[in-house]
Design a protein around this motif. Structure first.
Motif, PDB file in Angstrom:
ATOM      1  N   ILE A   1       0.856  -1.186   0.000  1.00  0.00           N
ATOM      2  CA  ILE A   1       0.000   0.000   0.000  1.00  0.00           C
ATOM      3  C   ILE A   1       0.891   1.234   0.000  1.00  0.00           C
ATOM      4  N   THR A   2       0.617   2.146  -0.890  1.00  0.00           N
ATOM      5  CA  THR A   2       1.245   3.460  -0.900  1.00  0.00           C
ATOM      6  C   THR A   2       0.130   4.482  -1.015  1.00  0.00           C
ATOM      7  N   ASP A   3       0.034   5.358  -0.003  1.00  0.00           N
ATOM      8  CA  ASP A   3      -1.037   6.351   0.005  1.00  0.00           C
ATOM      9  C   ASP A   3      -0.589   7.542   0.843  1.00  0.00           C
ATOM     10  N   SER A   4      -1.431   8.558   0.911  1.00  0.00           N
ATOM     11  CA  SER A   4      -1.105   9.763   1.672  1.00  0.00           C
ATOM     12  C   SER A   4      -1.072   9.448   3.167  1.00  0.00           C
ATOM     13  N   ALA A   5      -0.417  10.296   3.911  1.00  0.00           N
ATOM     14  CA  ALA A   5      -0.361  10.132   5.363  1.00  0.00           C
ATOM     15  C   ALA A   5      -1.757  10.203   5.957  1.00  0.00           C
ATOM     16  N   ALA A   6      -2.591  11.092   5.439  1.00  0.00           N
ATOM     17  CA  ALA A   6      -3.957  11.227   5.948  1.00  0.00           C
ATOM     18  C   ALA A   6      -4.751   9.942   5.737  1.00  0.00           C
ATOM     19  N   ALA A   7      -4.604   9.327   4.570  1.00  0.00           N
ATOM     20  CA  ALA A   7      -5.340   8.092   4.282  1.00  0.00           C
ATOM     21  C   ALA A   7      -4.842   6.944   5.161  1.00  0.00           C
ATOM     22  N   PHE A  15      -6.574  -3.568   8.993  1.00  0.00           N
ATOM     23  CA  PHE A  15      -6.501  -3.512   7.529  1.00  0.00           C
ATOM     24  C   PHE A  15      -5.051  -3.471   7.067  1.00  0.00           C
ATOM     25  N   LEU A  16      -4.234  -2.637   7.718  1.00  0.00           N
ATOM     26  CA  LEU A  16      -2.852  -2.464   7.282  1.00  0.00           C
ATOM     27  C   LEU A  16      -2.023  -3.744   7.434  1.00  0.00           C
ATOM     28  N   THR A  17      -2.339  -4.567   8.426  1.00  0.00           N
ATOM     29  CA  THR A  17      -1.569  -5.803   8.628  1.00  0.00           C
ATOM     30  C   THR A  17      -1.746  -6.787   7.477  1.00  0.00           C
ATOM     31  N   LYS A  18      -2.761  -6.600   6.661  1.00  0.00           N
ATOM     32  CA  LYS A  18      -2.999  -7.472   5.506  1.00  0.00           C
ATOM     33  C   LYS A  18      -2.068  -7.135   4.340  1.00  0.00           C
ATOM     34  N   ALA A  19      -1.462  -5.961   4.397  1.00  0.00           N
ATOM     35  CA  ALA A  19      -0.593  -5.505   3.298  1.00  0.00           C
ATOM     36  C   ALA A  19       0.828  -6.000   3.502  1.00  0.00           C
ATOM     37  N   GLY A  20       1.554  -6.112   2.401  1.00  0.00           N
ATOM     38  CA  GLY A  20       2.969  -6.482   2.490  1.00  0.00           C
ATOM     39  C   GLY A  20       3.782  -5.323   3.021  1.00  0.00           C
ATOM     40  N   THR A  21       3.856  -4.243   2.281  1.00  0.00           N
ATOM     41  CA  THR A  21       4.590  -3.041   2.671  1.00  0.00           C
ATOM     42  C   THR A  21       3.628  -1.866   2.645  1.00  0.00           C
ATOM     43  N   VAL A  22       3.730  -1.009   3.667  1.00  0.00           N
ATOM     44  CA  VAL A  22       2.886   0.189   3.732  1.00  0.00           C
ATOM     45  C   VAL A  22       3.817   1.398   3.743  1.00  0.00           C
ATOM     46  N   ASP A  25       3.034   8.142   0.890  1.00  0.00           N
ATOM     47  CA  ASP A  25       3.421   8.880  -0.308  1.00  0.00           C
ATOM     48  C   ASP A  25       3.530  10.351   0.093  1.00  0.00           C
ATOM     49  N   GLY A  26       4.738  10.894   0.094  1.00  0.00           N
ATOM     50  CA  GLY A  26       4.960  12.262   0.572  1.00  0.00           C
ATOM     51  C   GLY A  26       5.441  12.209   2.010  1.00  0.00           C
ATOM     52  N   THR A  27       4.984  13.153   2.820  1.00  0.00           N
ATOM     53  CA  THR A  27       5.413  13.203   4.221  1.00  0.00           C
ATOM     54  C   THR A  27       4.210  13.253   5.146  1.00  0.00           C
ATOM     55  N   ALA A  28       4.458  12.956   6.400  1.00  0.00           N
ATOM     56  CA  ALA A  28       3.436  13.021   7.440  1.00  0.00           C
ATOM     57  C   ALA A  28       3.724  14.198   8.361  1.00  0.00           C
ATOM     58  N   THR A  29       2.678  14.759   8.937  1.00  0.00           N
ATOM     59  CA  THR A  29       2.864  15.753   9.987  1.00  0.00           C
ATOM     60  C   THR A  29       3.238  15.016  11.270  1.00  0.00           C
ATOM     61  N   SER A  30       3.628  15.753  12.281  1.00  0.00           N
ATOM     62  CA  SER A  30       3.949  15.123  13.570  1.00  0.00           C
ATOM     63  C   SER A  30       2.729  14.400  14.135  1.00  0.00           C
ATOM     64  N   VAL A  43       5.119   1.025   9.111  1.00  0.00           N
ATOM     65  CA  VAL A  43       4.797   1.936   8.011  1.00  0.00           C
ATOM     66  C   VAL A  43       6.044   2.771   7.720  1.00  0.00           C
ATOM     67  N   ILE A  44       6.366   2.911   6.456  1.00  0.00           N
ATOM     68  CA  ILE A  44       7.516   3.724   6.042  1.00  0.00           C
ATOM     69  C   ILE A  44       7.026   5.155   5.818  1.00  0.00           C
ATOM     70  N   TYR A  45       7.590   6.103   6.560  1.00  0.00           N
ATOM     71  CA  TYR A  45       7.174   7.499   6.420  1.00  0.00           C
ATOM     72  C   TYR A  45       8.299   8.439   6.847  1.00  0.00           C
ATOM     73  N   SER A  46       8.218   9.661   6.369  1.00  0.00           N
ATOM     74  CA  SER A  46       9.075  10.755   6.815  1.00  0.00           C
ATOM     75  C   SER A  46       8.177  11.844   7.372  1.00  0.00           C
ATOM     76  N   ILE A  47       8.726  12.660   8.246  1.00  0.00           N
ATOM     77  CA  ILE A  47       7.970  13.742   8.875  1.00  0.00           C
ATOM     78  C   ILE A  47       8.439  15.084   8.326  1.00  0.00           C
ATOM     79  N   SER A  48       7.482  15.924   7.972  1.00  0.00           N
ATOM     80  CA  SER A  48       7.759  17.318   7.639  1.00  0.00           C
ATOM     81  C   SER A  48       6.644  18.139   8.273  1.00  0.00           C
ATOM     82  N   ASP A  49       7.026  19.035   9.164  1.00  0.00           N
ATOM     83  CA  ASP A  49       6.016  19.806   9.881  1.00  0.00           C
ATOM     84  C   ASP A  49       6.608  21.153  10.284  1.00  0.00           C
TER      85      ASP A  49
END
Length: 185
Positions: A1-7, A15-22, A25-30, A43-49
């Motif tokens: 799964i690749t989607d926005s931080a909000a989604a 639901f997320l545990t059913k996916a291989g890699t999550v 797409d982009g960055t997440a707020t704090s 979940v693979i993410y970077s933070i920009s806030d």
């Protein structure tokens, strides 16, 4: 799964545990990172806030991030939390704090100061603070304000690195000459 931080934040752990890699797409707020890091699924993410949203305590949100970028100016205390994070990538932040806090920060954990993109004191440094701030290689923007006798006895490196130097009270000619000879900006 690749989607926005909000989604991904609005999703569920079940639901997320059913996916291989999550991956975000982009960055997440704090705030989004705090929710996302609470999932059992990695979940693979970077933070920009913005600075106002920088976390005030260390935790999994910073530790599980790849990169952390806080725009705007934060205090030494918040910068130290970011510096201590166990994230796998880069850490980007600017420190604007009092001369006292920056001098104390140099003594407590100079790596936090050295890791900042920009460091600036928003109050004038006294003799002790100026000697500490001017004593490291990191470029720090600061002013000095103290008595004539104290300013004249600040080491020349600290005087030269300062932006503005103010002598309070009455100064001797020899003290004024010391300040006049400084190559500060």
């Amino acid at each position: 799964i690749t989607d926005s931080a909000a989604a991904i934040q609005a999703s569920s752990d079940g639901f997320l545990t059913k996916a291989g890699t999550v991956t975000v797409d982009g960055t997440a707020t704090s705030a989004q990172a705090t929710t996302i890091s609470g999932f059992g699924k990695a979940v693979i993410y970077s933070i920009s806030d913005v600075a106002a949203n920088a976390l005030v305590a260390a935790g999994t949100a910073y530790n599980e991030a790849v990169n952390i970028e806080i725009t705007g100016n934060i205090t030494f205390a918040k910068a130290d939390i970011i510096k201590e994070a166990g994230n796998s990538g880069t850490k980007t932040y600017n420190i604007v704090d009092s001369a006292a806090a920056i001098a104390a920060g140099i003594g407590a954990d100079v790596a936090t100061i050295n890791g900042a993109t920009v460091v600036e004191a928003d109050t004038a440094a006294n003799k002790a603070e100026a000697n500490t701030i001017g004593g490291i290689n990191k470029a720090i923007v600061y002013n000095i304000s103290d008595t004539g006798a104290n300013v004249a006895s600040i080491n020349s490196v600290a005087l030269n690195k300062a932006v503005n130097i103010t002598m309070t009270g009455t100064a001797l000619v020899s003290e004024a000459v010391t300040v006049d000879n400084a190559t500060n900006s």
